[in-house]
Design an enzyme around this catalytic site. Structure first.
Site, PDB file in Angstrom:
ATOM      1  N   PRO A 124       0.813  -1.082  -0.060  1.00  0.00           N
ATOM      2  CA  PRO A 124       0.168  -0.108  -0.064  1.00  0.00           C
ATOM      3  C   PRO A 124       0.765   1.223   0.098  1.00  0.00           C
ATOM      4  O   PRO A 124       0.158   2.502  -0.308  1.00  0.00           O
ATOM      5  CB  PRO A 124      -0.724  -0.039   1.106  1.00  0.00           C
ATOM      6  CG  PRO A 124      -0.628  -1.543   1.732  1.00  0.00           C
ATOM      7  CD  PRO A 124       0.786  -1.999   1.265  1.00  0.00           C
TER       8      PRO A 124
ATOM      9  N   GLU B 128       3.904 -10.151   8.237  1.00  0.00           N
ATOM     10  CA  GLU B 128       4.171  -8.723   8.312  1.00  0.00           C
ATOM     11  C   GLU B 128       4.920  -7.931   7.400  1.00  0.00           C
ATOM     12  O   GLU B 128       4.767  -6.963   7.531  1.00  0.00           O
ATOM     13  CB  GLU B 128       4.744  -8.489  10.080  1.00  0.00           C
ATOM     14  CG  GLU B 128       3.838  -8.954  11.010  1.00  0.00           C
ATOM     15  CD  GLU B 128       2.416  -8.789  10.992  1.00  0.00           C
ATOM     16  OE1 GLU B 128       2.076  -7.645  11.012  1.00  0.00           O
ATOM     17  OE2 GLU B 128       1.581  -9.576  10.925  1.00  0.00           O
TER      18      GLU B 128
ATOM     19  N   ARG C 193      -4.004  -8.694 -21.076  1.00  0.00           N
ATOM     20  CA  ARG C 193      -5.175  -8.543 -21.711  1.00  0.00           C
ATOM     21  C   ARG C 193      -4.737  -7.367 -23.111  1.00  0.00           C
ATOM     22  O   ARG C 193      -5.526  -7.322 -23.992  1.00  0.00           O
ATOM     23  CB  ARG C 193      -6.404  -8.072 -21.146  1.00  0.00           C
ATOM     24  CG  ARG C 193      -6.222  -6.712 -20.245  1.00  0.00           C
ATOM     25  CD  ARG C 193      -7.506  -6.501 -19.625  1.00  0.00           C
ATOM     26  NE  ARG C 193      -8.705  -5.988 -20.423  1.00  0.00           N
ATOM     27  CZ  ARG C 193      -8.626  -4.862 -20.960  1.00  0.00           C
ATOM     28  NH1 ARG C 193      -7.626  -4.112 -20.562  1.00  0.00           N
ATOM     29  NH2 ARG C 193      -9.650  -4.410 -21.695  1.00  0.00           N
TER      30      ARG C 193
ATOM     31  N   ASP D 129     -11.607   0.779 -24.557  1.00  0.00           N
ATOM     32  CA  ASP D 129     -11.603   0.607 -23.000  1.00  0.00           C
ATOM     33  C   ASP D 129     -11.715   1.703 -22.314  1.00  0.00           C
ATOM     34  O   ASP D 129     -11.406   2.979 -22.804  1.00  0.00           O
ATOM     35  CB  ASP D 129     -10.130   0.147 -22.779  1.00  0.00           C
ATOM     36  CG  ASP D 129      -9.899  -1.328 -22.747  1.00  0.00           C
ATOM     37  OD1 ASP D 129     -10.653  -2.101 -23.299  1.00  0.00           O
ATOM     38  OD2 ASP D 129      -8.874  -1.427 -22.542  1.00  0.00           O
TER      39      ASP D 129
HETATM   40  C1  9WO Z   1       1.273  -3.576   4.587  1.00  0.00           C
HETATM   41  C2  9WO Z   1       1.304  -2.112   4.954  1.00  0.00           C
HETATM   42  C3  9WO Z   1       0.167  -1.798   5.827  1.00  0.00           C
HETATM   43  C4  9WO Z   1       0.263  -0.579   5.873  1.00  0.00           C
HETATM   44  C5  9WO Z   1       1.085   0.217   5.377  1.00  0.00           C
HETATM   45  C6  9WO Z   1       1.957  -0.146   4.624  1.00  0.00           C
HETATM   46  C7  9WO Z   1       2.133  -1.675   4.473  1.00  0.00           C
HETATM   47  N1  9WO Z   1       3.169  -2.468   3.657  1.00  0.00           N
HETATM   48  C8  9WO Z   1       2.543  -3.657   3.633  1.00  0.00           C
HETATM   49  C9  9WO Z   1       3.152  -4.776   3.074  1.00  0.00           C
HETATM   50  O1  9WO Z   1       4.287  -4.486   2.224  1.00  0.00           O
HETATM   51  N2  9WO Z   1       2.825  -5.932   3.457  1.00  0.00           N
HETATM   52  C10 9WO Z   1       3.585  -7.087   2.678  1.00  0.00           C
HETATM   53  C11 9WO Z   1       2.722  -7.515   1.521  1.00  0.00           C
HETATM   54  C12 9WO Z   1       3.272  -8.399   3.654  1.00  0.00           C
HETATM   55  C13 9WO Z   1       1.954  -8.503   3.991  1.00  0.00           C
HETATM   56  C14 9WO Z   1       1.149  -8.654   2.767  1.00  0.00           C
HETATM   57  N3  9WO Z   1       1.324  -7.581   1.860  1.00  0.00           N
HETATM   58  C15 9WO Z   1       0.349  -6.812   1.268  1.00  0.00           C
HETATM   59  C16 9WO Z   1       0.362  -6.198   0.208  1.00  0.00           C
HETATM   60  N4  9WO Z   1      -0.755  -6.430   1.995  1.00  0.00           N
HETATM   61  N5  9WO Z   1      -1.335  -5.443   1.245  1.00  0.00           N
HETATM   62  C17 9WO Z   1      -0.646  -5.392   0.275  1.00  0.00           C
HETATM   63  C18 9WO Z   1      -0.939  -4.424  -0.966  1.00  0.00           C
HETATM   64  C19 9WO Z   1      -0.295  -4.512  -2.061  1.00  0.00           C
HETATM   65  C20 9WO Z   1      -0.703  -3.678  -3.279  1.00  0.00           C
HETATM   66  N6  9WO Z   1      -2.049  -3.116  -2.879  1.00  0.00           N
HETATM   67  C21 9WO Z   1      -2.770  -3.033  -1.723  1.00  0.00           C
HETATM   68  C22 9WO Z   1      -2.512  -3.930  -0.627  1.00  0.00           C
END
Ligand code: 9WO
Length: 255
Positions: free
Chosen positions: A98, A125, A163, A178
């Site tokens: 994120p 994490e 795609r 699109d």
């Molecule tokens: C989690 C997170 C939460 C709040 C702010 C920053 C953050 N970074 C991550 C992160 O990199 N987490 C890793 C990847 C490990 C846990 C699962 N991960 C993840 C990727 N959770 N959510 C995403 C993600 C990726 C792209 N778009 C939305 C969510």
């Protein structure tokens, strides 16, 4: 043929199979137009338990993905890509988080024209920051929400890139029509039957007049975009993607 290759590092390679073998994008994957290689991170562990995570220094909940298995996996990938992707330069090493840059259609189009890259799917994490600092060249986000892993964002990116490959969509015009290809939202679509309860298909779509239909669709796109995403109207105007007829229609909408 231009070769695009994506190497995916993941603890859950089995999540990818069903998506790569279904739907309109299947062709792009099965033909190797978009060559996807899945790498099980556990195969690069150095102990009998295939351990790839450990507790965080400083304490706290959850586990952290270890640098060393990730570096061995990446070295294996780079060694293979030296052969298959010669002359393509260093691949993008993409991490999904994120905190990354929001993926948009312009970025997807750029990636679809390049040599692919390495998709790093975090779990637990997260990944030890030193691996991210040393190797990641691009952090991408789907939006401001948290998932349990990077696999779904990786699949979303692969789908969006696949795609756009030649022969995936029904005809060459589909890309241009699109939503987002010209930075505007999509117009509404209708099919049979002509009447559902008191809702009928807009008459112009039944007229057979292609010029009028194209204009109607353009105006609906402009109207919906102006209503729901006025920021995209500004961006399209800046990019010179609105013509004089578009501007006249938008001015009438305002009034
Ligand atoms: C989690 C997170 C939460 C709040 C702010 C920053 C953050 N970074 C991550 C992160 O990199 N987490 C890793 C990847 C490990 C846990 C699962 N991960 C993840 C990727 N959770 N959510 C995403 C993600 C990726 C792209 N778009 C939305 C969510």
């Amino acid at each position: 043929m231009r070769q695009m290759r994506f190497d995916v590092i993941t603890l859950f390679p089995e999540l990818f199979g069903p998506h790569l073998s279904q739907g309109v994008t299947r062709r792009a994957f099965e033909s190797g137009q978009v060559d996807v290689r899945l790498w099980q991170l556990r195969d690069f562990a150095d102990d009998n338990y295939r351990r790839v995570d450990d507790r965080p220094f400083g304490g706290g909940p959850g586990m952290v993905m270890l640098v060393e298995p990730l570096e061995r996996a990446l070295a294996g990938i780079k060694a293979e890509r030296v052969v298959s992707q010669a002359d393509q330069g260093e691949p993008a090493i993409i991490h999904f988080s994120p905190t990354g840059r929001r993926i948009d259609q312009a970025m997807v189009q750029q990636l679809a024209q390049g040599p692919g890259g390495v998709l790093l799917c975090g779990r637990y994490e997260g990944i030890d920051q030193r691996f991210l600092d040393r190797h990641v060249t691009l952090e991408l986000s789907l939006g401001d929400f948290v998932l349990s892993g990077g696999e779904l964002p990786a699949l979303a990116l692969l789908d969006a890139v696949a795609r756009l490959q030649e022969g995936v969509l029904h005809d060459a015009q589909s890309h241009q029509q699109d939503s987002f290809s010209d930075g505007l939202l999509d117009c509404p679509h209708y099919s049979r039957p002509e009447q559902i309860a008191d809702l009928s298909v807009p008459a112009v779509l039944m007229s057979g007049h292609h010029g009028k239909i194209a204009r109607w669709r353009r105006e609906r796109s402009l109207e919906i975009t102006a209503q729901k995403r006025p920021d995209l109207i500004d961006a399209a105007r800046q990019a010179g993607r609105l013509n004089a007829a578009d501007e006249r229609f938008l001015a009438r909408l305002q009034a």
